[in-house]
Design a protein around this motif. Structure first.
Motif: not given
Length: 470
Positions: A169, A233, A323, A71, A277, A279
């Protein structure tokens, strides 16, 4: 679900630009042409060479073992920086041959010196110009840029990490706080402030550090996941709020509390396979999105219980990455194991939400990220060893293409079947895994692969900067 790095070895950097051969040859070289991965085949004796004029900056670096995830750390050097030289701070997690050899790399890459280039060269019509000499001059300039004075400087600190790092992250609001997902099955939160402060104070003009691995205790270590994971996240709306998802299909919510976190032991459940993932919404404090090997994208509201508010079948195979567009918060992008990626309008998520679907890449999508400076631009990396940049606002303009070809005097034999939205193709890295735009340096992308990192600034990414405050 392509995640692991193939045969991790310590990276040994090679000069990616081949220098000119000093020996002269009477045999004329064949005209250059664009090579398409997965379409064209290299013939015997042929080699690929990148065009230095396509980049304002391109450089490779390594922190030792290859990294599956990294990151970019937000810094205090300026919110928007457009002038060289640049400095980049980052954190990265390794995938070493043995579990006990892994570490978190906290690094600073400084003295990043490039130049702005003209996208279309000035017209030479009516001038008797030796094109070979002009090309030679450009190459000499690029080689001069590689001299010691313009070499980037890497400063590195290493922190021991139990097992390989699947994902790392940095918190947006407190960049010295970072979270790691370990292949050993636990999630940890770390305070890297002392190391980042040491990097900021370091003024050496030569690459230093990384010879020893430091021991640092995490702020918290959560072992409540029933399997390892890759999804994690930080919220950009609520400082310290975190979600982590595992290969068992479970998602846990982390709430900041004083100097630590309270992790909800009851997970969010709705996917029938691994959560790949996560977000957070860029505008809603309680809303996040997830994607899964089950081919779906789910939207969750933490106020509405532990089941998804809505779930949509997004791809025919594993959805590897998503994303959420921070500039156009109704748009979400997803990348799949079959090499396709899609754009959806969340305002239409319960109906026909598909805005665009691309089938350019030949292998699984490994990373996807919207530009933090252009709402219609995103970057994609794939296991086909390509990093591509797309502008969804573009459409084919035959008149403009004809004018461009005239200016270029047919110097480039470009394929005719490329999507008009495709802005740039970057190659040269093997087994690409993750990319990130730099939020403070418009047009800069950093990527990680089995053979190390690349920092690139394509010459044709013309980012419109916000007006200066009066």
């Amino acid at each position: 679900m392509v995640r692991s790095l193939k045969n991790p070895k310590k990276s040994k950097r090679k000069n990616k630009a081949s220098k000119k051969d000093d020996s002269s040859s009477s045999v004329p070289s064949a005209p250059a042409k664009v090579w398409q991965p997965g379409v064209d085949q290299l013939e015997e004796g042929e080699e690929l060479q990148f065009d230095p004029s396509a980049y304002n900056y391109l450089r490779a670096f390594s922190i030792g073992w290859p990294c599956l995830s990294f990151d970019i750390v937000h810094d205090s050097l300026g919110l928007i920086r457009s002038e060289f030289p640049h400095t980049v701070y980052g954190v990265a997690g390794t995938q070493a041959e043995q579990a006990s050899w892994n570490y978190i790399g906290v690094f600073k890459l400084s003295n990043i010196s490039g130049r702005k280039r003209e996208i279309v060269p000035a017209s030479t019509e009516g001038d008797d110009v030796d094109m070979d000499s002009e090309s030679s001059s450009d190459e000499d300039d690029d080689e001069n840029e590689s001299d010691g004075a313009s070499q980037p400087v890497l400063h590195l600190h290493k922190v021991a990490h139990q097992g390989g790092v699947n994902r790392i992250r940095s918190m947006i609001q407190k960049p010295h706080i970072c979270a790691t997902w370990a292949d050993a099955g636990h999630v940890q939160v770390w305070d890297m402030s002392s190391l980042l402060n040491a990097l900021a104070e370091s003024v050496s003009d030569t690459t230093v550090g990384g010879n020893s691995i430091q021991r640092l205790s995490p702020i918290i270590k959560f072992g409540g996941h029933k399997d390892e994971g890759y999804a994690i996240d930080w919220s950009s709306v609520v400082p310290g709020r975190l979600v982590s998802g595992d290969c068992n299909g479970s998602i846990h919510l982390w709430e900041p509390s004083a100097e630590t976190w309270n992790v909800d032991a009851t997970p969010f459940v709705g996917h029938t396979a691994s959560v790949e993932d996560l977000q957070w919404s860029p505008t809603e404090a309680d809303v996040f999105a997830s994607c899964s090997v089950d081919g779906t994208i789910a939207i969750w509201d933490t106020r509405l219980g532990k089941s998804p508010a809505v779930s949509v079948k997004a791809h025919n195979t594993d959805v590897n990455v998503i994303s959420w567009n921070r500039l156009a918060s109704c748009m979400i992008a997803s990348g799949s194991d079959d090499g396709t990626f899609s754009i959806r309008d969340l305002r239409l998520i319960k109906g026909d939400s598909l805005v665009a679907h691309f089938e350019y890449h030949k292998q699984p999508i490994t990373s996807i990220e919207w530009s933090p400076h252009e709402a219609s631009t995103l970057a994609v990396s794939s296991a086909d060893n390509q990093l591509t940049i797309w502008d969804l606002s573009l459409e084919r303009d035959e008149e403009e293409e004809t004018e461009f070809k005239a200016k270029m005097k047919e110097q480039v034999n470009a394929p005719q079947d490329l999507p008009p939205q495709l802005l740039f193709v970057h190659q040269g890295q093997k087994d690409l895994k993750e990319l990130h735009w730099h939020t403070q340096i418009p047009g800069m992308i950093v990527s990680t692969a089995a053979d190390g990192f690349n920092v690139l600034m394509p010459a044709n990414i013309d980012t419109v900067l916000p007006p200066a405050e009066s």
